[in-house]
Design a protein around this motif. Sequence first.
Motif, mmCIF file in Angstrom:
data_model
loop_
_atom_site.group_PDB
_atom_site.id
_atom_site.type_symbol
_atom_site.label_atom_id
_atom_site.label_comp_id
_atom_site.label_asym_id
_atom_site.label_seq_id
_atom_site.Cartn_x
_atom_site.Cartn_y
_atom_site.Cartn_z
ATOM 1 N N PRO A 1 5.234 -5.662 -6.747
ATOM 2 C CA PRO A 1 5.424 -4.239 -6.168
ATOM 3 C C PRO A 1 3.904 -3.327 -6.296
ATOM 4 C CG PRO A 1 7.414 -4.662 -7.390
ATOM 5 C CD PRO A 1 6.298 -6.071 -7.447
ATOM 6 N N ASP A 2 3.420 -3.690 -7.342
ATOM 7 C CA ASP A 2 1.896 -3.015 -7.704
ATOM 8 C C ASP A 2 0.899 -3.145 -6.253
ATOM 9 O OD1 ASP A 2 2.778 -2.038 -9.954
ATOM 10 O OD2 ASP A 2 1.889 -3.098 -11.235
ATOM 11 N N ASP A 3 1.056 -4.411 -5.577
ATOM 12 C CA ASP A 3 0.270 -4.967 -4.423
ATOM 13 C C ASP A 3 0.350 -3.787 -3.578
ATOM 14 O OD1 ASP A 3 -0.467 -6.963 -5.794
ATOM 15 O OD2 ASP A 3 0.734 -8.424 -4.854
ATOM 16 N N LEU A 4 1.451 -2.979 -3.314
ATOM 17 C CA LEU A 4 1.522 -2.094 -2.235
ATOM 18 C C LEU A 4 0.416 -1.002 -2.375
ATOM 19 C CD1 LEU A 4 5.198 -1.781 -1.959
ATOM 20 C CD2 LEU A 4 3.980 -3.066 -0.649
ATOM 21 N N ARG A 5 0.041 -0.604 -3.303
ATOM 22 C CA ARG A 5 -1.080 0.450 -3.512
ATOM 23 C C ARG A 5 -2.334 0.013 -2.519
ATOM 24 N NH1 ARG A 5 -4.647 -1.190 -7.973
ATOM 25 N NH2 ARG A 5 -3.850 -3.223 -8.826
ATOM 26 N N PHE A 6 -2.683 -1.227 -2.498
ATOM 27 C CA PHE A 6 -3.722 -1.727 -1.858
ATOM 28 C C PHE A 6 -3.621 -1.400 -0.236
ATOM 29 C CE2 PHE A 6 -3.686 -4.950 -5.230
ATOM 30 C CZ PHE A 6 -4.890 -4.415 -6.034
ATOM 31 N N PHE A 7 -2.257 -1.342 0.385
ATOM 32 C CA PHE A 7 -2.123 -1.121 1.700
ATOM 33 C C PHE A 7 -2.048 0.370 2.215
ATOM 34 C CE2 PHE A 7 0.518 -5.008 0.599
ATOM 35 C CZ PHE A 7 -0.611 -5.896 0.477
ATOM 36 N N ALA A 8 -1.983 1.299 1.061
ATOM 37 C CA ALA A 8 -1.891 2.712 1.479
ATOM 38 C C ALA A 8 -3.179 3.326 2.048
ATOM 39 C CB ALA A 8 -1.295 3.451 0.222
ATOM 40 N N ILE B 1 -16.730 -5.650 10.078
ATOM 41 C CA ILE B 1 -15.910 -4.367 9.933
ATOM 42 C C ILE B 1 -16.276 -3.779 8.859
ATOM 43 C CG2 ILE B 1 -14.080 -3.245 10.775
ATOM 44 C CD1 ILE B 1 -14.660 -5.360 12.819
ATOM 45 N N PRO B 2 -16.931 -2.628 8.908
ATOM 46 C CA PRO B 2 -17.469 -1.924 7.461
ATOM 47 C C PRO B 2 -16.516 -1.518 6.615
ATOM 48 C CG PRO B 2 -18.802 -0.869 9.341
ATOM 49 C CD PRO B 2 -17.673 -1.752 10.161
ATOM 50 N N SER B 3 -15.070 -1.230 7.082
ATOM 51 C CA SER B 3 -14.051 -0.973 6.080
ATOM 52 C C SER B 3 -13.658 -2.170 5.412
ATOM 53 C CB SER B 3 -12.820 -0.376 6.928
ATOM 54 O OG SER B 3 -12.566 -1.195 7.916
ATOM 55 N N TRP B 4 -13.878 -3.242 5.820
ATOM 56 C CA TRP B 4 -13.690 -4.443 5.064
ATOM 57 C C TRP B 4 -14.059 -4.518 3.721
ATOM 58 C CZ3 TRP B 4 -9.930 -8.133 5.607
ATOM 59 C CH2 TRP B 4 -10.132 -9.438 4.845
ATOM 60 N N HIS B 5 -15.374 -4.120 3.751
ATOM 61 C CA HIS B 5 -16.093 -4.004 2.430
ATOM 62 C C HIS B 5 -15.493 -2.848 1.375
ATOM 63 C CE1 HIS B 5 -18.776 -6.833 4.210
ATOM 64 N NE2 HIS B 5 -18.939 -6.324 5.134
ATOM 65 N N THR B 6 -14.689 -2.013 1.759
ATOM 66 C CA THR B 6 -14.033 -1.145 0.746
ATOM 67 C C THR B 6 -12.975 -1.928 0.304
ATOM 68 O OG1 THR B 6 -12.451 -0.380 2.500
ATOM 69 C CG2 THR B 6 -14.561 0.718 2.492
ATOM 70 N N ALA B 7 -12.345 -2.948 0.710
ATOM 71 C CA ALA B 7 -11.097 -3.620 0.188
ATOM 72 C C ALA B 7 -11.564 -4.359 -1.097
ATOM 73 C CB ALA B 7 -10.610 -4.647 1.146
ATOM 74 N N PRO B 8 -10.775 -4.150 -2.188
ATOM 75 C CA PRO B 8 -10.826 -4.857 -3.543
ATOM 76 C C PRO B 8 -10.265 -6.520 -3.017
ATOM 77 C CG PRO B 8 -8.966 -3.622 -3.669
ATOM 78 C CD PRO B 8 -9.550 -3.121 -2.277
ATOM 79 N N ALA B 9 -11.118 -7.496 -3.820
ATOM 80 C CA ALA B 9 -10.728 -8.900 -3.349
ATOM 81 C C ALA B 9 -9.313 -9.025 -3.817
ATOM 82 C CB ALA B 9 -11.647 -9.603 -4.471
ATOM 83 N N GLU B 10 -8.759 -8.581 -4.923
ATOM 84 C CA GLU B 10 -7.178 -8.695 -5.077
ATOM 85 C C GLU B 10 -6.324 -8.151 -3.820
ATOM 86 O OE1 GLU B 10 -5.977 -6.733 -8.770
ATOM 87 O OE2 GLU B 10 -7.772 -5.377 -8.670
ATOM 88 N N GLY B 11 -7.063 -7.005 -3.555
ATOM 89 C CA GLY B 11 -6.087 -6.135 -2.309
ATOM 90 C C GLY B 11 -5.939 -7.133 -1.125
ATOM 91 N N ILE B 12 -7.116 -7.964 -0.835
ATOM 92 C CA ILE B 12 -7.134 -8.819 0.427
ATOM 93 C C ILE B 12 -6.081 -10.079 0.094
ATOM 94 C CG2 ILE B 12 -8.531 -10.362 1.692
ATOM 95 C CD1 ILE B 12 -10.826 -8.651 1.285
ATOM 96 N N THR B 13 -6.321 -10.700 -1.198
ATOM 97 C CA THR B 13 -5.383 -11.769 -1.516
ATOM 98 C C THR B 13 -3.981 -11.343 -1.604
ATOM 99 O OG1 THR B 13 -7.097 -12.524 -3.033
ATOM 100 C CG2 THR B 13 -4.705 -13.483 -3.481
ATOM 101 N N ALA B 14 -3.609 -10.090 -1.904
ATOM 102 C CA ALA B 14 -2.186 -9.416 -1.860
ATOM 103 C C ALA B 14 -1.736 -9.448 -0.313
ATOM 104 C CB ALA B 14 -2.241 -8.155 -2.469
ATOM 105 N N PHE B 15 -2.868 -8.897 0.537
ATOM 106 C CA PHE B 15 -2.586 -8.788 2.069
ATOM 107 C C PHE B 15 -2.167 -9.901 2.339
ATOM 108 C CE2 PHE B 15 -3.825 -8.026 6.235
ATOM 109 C CZ PHE B 15 -2.820 -7.013 6.705
ATOM 110 N N ALA B 16 -2.906 -11.018 2.119
ATOM 111 C CA ALA B 16 -2.748 -12.512 2.793
ATOM 112 C C ALA B 16 -1.249 -13.107 2.318
ATOM 113 C CB ALA B 16 -3.897 -13.560 2.055
ATOM 114 N N ALA B 17 -0.875 -12.791 0.902
ATOM 115 C CA ALA B 17 0.327 -13.430 0.486
ATOM 116 C C ALA B 17 1.478 -12.431 1.215
ATOM 117 C CB ALA B 17 0.397 -12.977 -1.178
ATOM 118 N N ALA B 18 1.488 -11.165 1.186
ATOM 119 C CA ALA B 18 2.452 -10.497 2.216
ATOM 120 C C ALA B 18 2.607 -11.060 3.498
ATOM 121 C CB ALA B 18 2.217 -9.342 2.024
ATOM 122 N N ASN B 19 1.618 -11.223 4.236
ATOM 123 C CA ASN B 19 1.812 -11.802 5.658
ATOM 124 C C ASN B 19 2.140 -13.178 5.627
ATOM 125 O OD1 ASN B 19 0.856 -9.724 7.736
ATOM 126 N ND2 ASN B 19 -0.674 -9.366 6.070
#
Length: 274
Positions: free
Chosen positions: A149-156, A223-241
């Motif tokens: 559940p805590d992973d959702l904060r990365f996507f907001a 994409i510049p915005s990609w560099h604003t994503a924390p590594a753990e957020g990207i991993t969380a997004f990959a897991a969700a997808n």
Amino acid sequence: MATIRIGLDRLPPAAHAAVEEHTGPLLAVEEAAEGFNSEIAARVISATGTWHVKGLRTDHPRAWTQCREAAVAPFLTGLAPALHWRVEVAGWDLLGFEVLGGHHADYAPGSPDLSEVASLLRRLGETSRPGSIELRHAEQRLEHYAAHPDDLRFFAGTHLLHTDLNNTNVLVDDHALQGDRARLVDWAWATRGAAWLDAGYWVIWLIAAGHAPAAAERWAAEIPSWHTAPAEGITAFAAANANVWSEISDADPDPWTLRLATAATAWHAYRRTG
């Protein structure tokens, strides 16, 4: 699940007449083969112009997608086909879009289209935020798929996202200026969320097109915005997808859904071990 497509000639007479109030008498109708969300999808030609018409019955379970596309259209100048008119009559909601030329983007390694898609996503990241229009939030859409559940904060976030980077939703016009050739169509799944998510959705489609996960992420890094994503957020997004595409492919095991599920799983595995 795909929506059953019908011909424009099956519209009620009042709806057909309302379309012709905007187009003039129709000379030709070319039904579209692509797309899954619309009951009506056709290129219509009259003496006064050409339009791409999309439509759903107002009582269709996905009628909200028509409202969403109409709502986001003013924010997408130069990024998507312009919306010229909307008709709501006789139980139908119909949108008349600018017709774009060009070809569906080729996502294969080495394709010249890749740099155009990267430019498109950069421009999308710079567009106006969608204000108070009603959009689902990325963390809502992924709520049941996140590993924690805590992973959702990365996507907001507050940015306007497309979220369906299927290459058939990207048209590339070879006659336009370089760096401004690509446009995104089909905004039915427009979402509000973190600015980097569309680059993440693109990664999955790139892997499905033959890129290794590391190579796909290098394109996302354009994409510049990609560099604003924390590594753990990207991993969380990959897991969700990976969970999203597993569910989709289990319910509808077509070759393309299985290919996307394999790609999403490969990306998640790379993120866990890379």
